[in-house]
Enzyme design. Sequence first.
Site, PDB file in Angstrom:
ATOM      1  N   TRP A  98       0.831  -1.209   0.000  1.00  0.00           N
ATOM      2  CA  TRP A  98       0.000   0.000   0.000  1.00  0.00           C
ATOM      3  C   TRP A  98       0.859   1.249   0.000  1.00  0.00           C
ATOM      4  CZ3 TRP A  98      -4.303  -1.136  -1.930  1.00  0.00           C
ATOM      5  CH2 TRP A  98      -4.952  -2.329  -1.608  1.00  0.00           C
ATOM      6  N   ASP A 164      -1.680   6.760   6.263  1.00  0.00           N
ATOM      7  CA  ASP A 164      -2.725   5.842   5.804  1.00  0.00           C
ATOM      8  C   ASP A 164      -2.971   4.874   6.951  1.00  0.00           C
ATOM      9  OD1 ASP A 164      -4.226   3.771   4.764  1.00  0.00           O
ATOM     10  OD2 ASP A 164      -2.849   3.294   3.124  1.00  0.00           O
ATOM     11  N   LYS A 188     -12.127  -1.864   7.005  1.00  0.00           N
ATOM     12  CA  LYS A 188     -11.491  -2.733   7.994  1.00  0.00           C
ATOM     13  C   LYS A 188     -12.126  -2.466   9.359  1.00  0.00           C
ATOM     14  CE  LYS A 188      -8.333  -3.258   4.548  1.00  0.00           C
ATOM     15  NZ  LYS A 188      -7.694  -2.384   3.571  1.00  0.00           N
TER      16      LYS A 188
HETATM   17  C1  LIG Z   1      -7.085  -1.992   2.383  1.00  0.00           C
HETATM   18  C2  LIG Z   1      -6.018  -0.946   2.362  1.00  0.00           C
HETATM   19  C3  LIG Z   1      -5.941   0.035   1.354  1.00  0.00           C
HETATM   20  C4  LIG Z   1      -6.853   0.035   0.157  1.00  0.00           C
HETATM   21  O1  LIG Z   1      -8.067   0.564   0.435  1.00  0.00           O
HETATM   22  P1  LIG Z   1      -9.164   0.790  -0.742  1.00  0.00           P
HETATM   23  O2  LIG Z   1     -10.266   1.409   0.015  1.00  0.00           O
HETATM   24  O3  LIG Z   1      -9.468  -0.539  -1.320  1.00  0.00           O
HETATM   25  O4  LIG Z   1      -8.561   1.702  -1.758  1.00  0.00           O
HETATM   26  C5  LIG Z   1      -4.961   0.994   1.462  1.00  0.00           C
HETATM   27  N1  LIG Z   1      -4.085   0.999   2.483  1.00  0.00           N
HETATM   28  C6  LIG Z   1      -4.114   0.071   3.454  1.00  0.00           C
HETATM   29  C7  LIG Z   1      -3.121   0.119   4.574  1.00  0.00           C
HETATM   30  C8  LIG Z   1      -5.083  -0.935   3.412  1.00  0.00           C
HETATM   31  O5  LIG Z   1      -5.117  -1.874   4.377  1.00  0.00           O
END
Ligand SMILES: *Cc1c(COP(=O)(O)O)cnc(C)c1O
Length: 354
Positions: A98, A164, A188
């Site tokens: 990511w 993030d 999540k």
């Molecule tokens: C799941 C995840 C993403 C992606 O998220 P989307 O909503 O599918 O774009 C980005 N960063 C992390 C750390 C994730 O766990």
Amino acid sequence: MKHNFNAGPSILPKQAIDATVEALKDFNNSGLSIAEISHRSAGWDEAMDECRTLWKELLSIPDGYEVLFLHGGASQQFLMLPYNLLQTKAAYLDTGVWATKAIEAAKYFGEVQVVASGKDSNYSVIPKYEIPADADYFHFTSNNTIFGTEIRTDPDSPVNMVSDMSSDILSRPIDVSKYAMIYGGAQKNAGTAGLAFVIIRQDVLGKVSRSIPAFFDYRVHIKNKSMYNTPPVIPIFMMKETLKWLKSIGGVAEIEKRNRAKADCLYNEIDRNPVFRGTTAVENRSIMNVCFVLNEKYAGKDGDFMELSKKYGITGIKGHRSVGGFRASLYNALPLESVETLVGCMKEFEKIIA
Ligand SMILES: *Cc1c(COP(=O)(O)O)cnc(C)c1O
């Protein structure tokens, strides 16, 4: 009973699901489904306000910050962040898939200095890094969902800091005042897919010289209270209910205790059981996503363990293809009983094959 260890979308509190089912049938005693109402209609503003207020309460968000609910998931934020904040150079820490995607997106807008990368260790370690004082901002991924590493303390940064937090938001108290922006996909710990949350300090905006199309400009979304265009009302409603549940059990301080207990339970078994081993540096272990594999001696038996786990009602523990083995995600809504069930299954597997 199913034990849901999915990495995302993932387990949600039953109360949040039930409340959303109700709202799908009849929103706010309107006689209409939440899927049928106008987002300008009575009741919706209140729902959205409640969601915003819950974020502020749960994370003690100080004045000067806005909470936004936007389409496009975390991936769209990989672009919106540099669009709005990157003038010349941004610093990024590369801790996994990511982080790499965020880095690639930022390169469209300016120079990206990767301050350190865990790539050589297949991201099993969080590398040491230094933040350059001349960067517009420093970006890191707090929890690496795929590799199972986590930065659980808020770093100090000489420049605006952005994280993030898709997969560990609301899993512990954080010091929001240290950050210029925190963002993530909802699916999540914060609800269901189709939605991103963005917590942003207003004074960082309006500093870049480029012109930004309205839809990608955070200021436009702030001004319109996340309703510049039609908001995804069902995911926002579900987020509100998920946050309500978290508040009802005691908030982030209480959930951190529970999350730690779950993670300790599973890591202790991984360390004790001669059949398994963890894949990450002990000091960087994530308490949200626990990655483990079979020891070499038992190579090729992954399928047998998966078969056994099914008998226990365990689902979602297959590891990501870039790590292999197994990954158990222990998000907020997962009860300790599910982890104890997985540990019981690991003990039985040891009896069978060791
Ligand atoms: C799941 C995840 C993403 C992606 O998220 P989307 O909503 O599918 O774009 C980005 N960063 C992390 C750390 C994730 O766990």
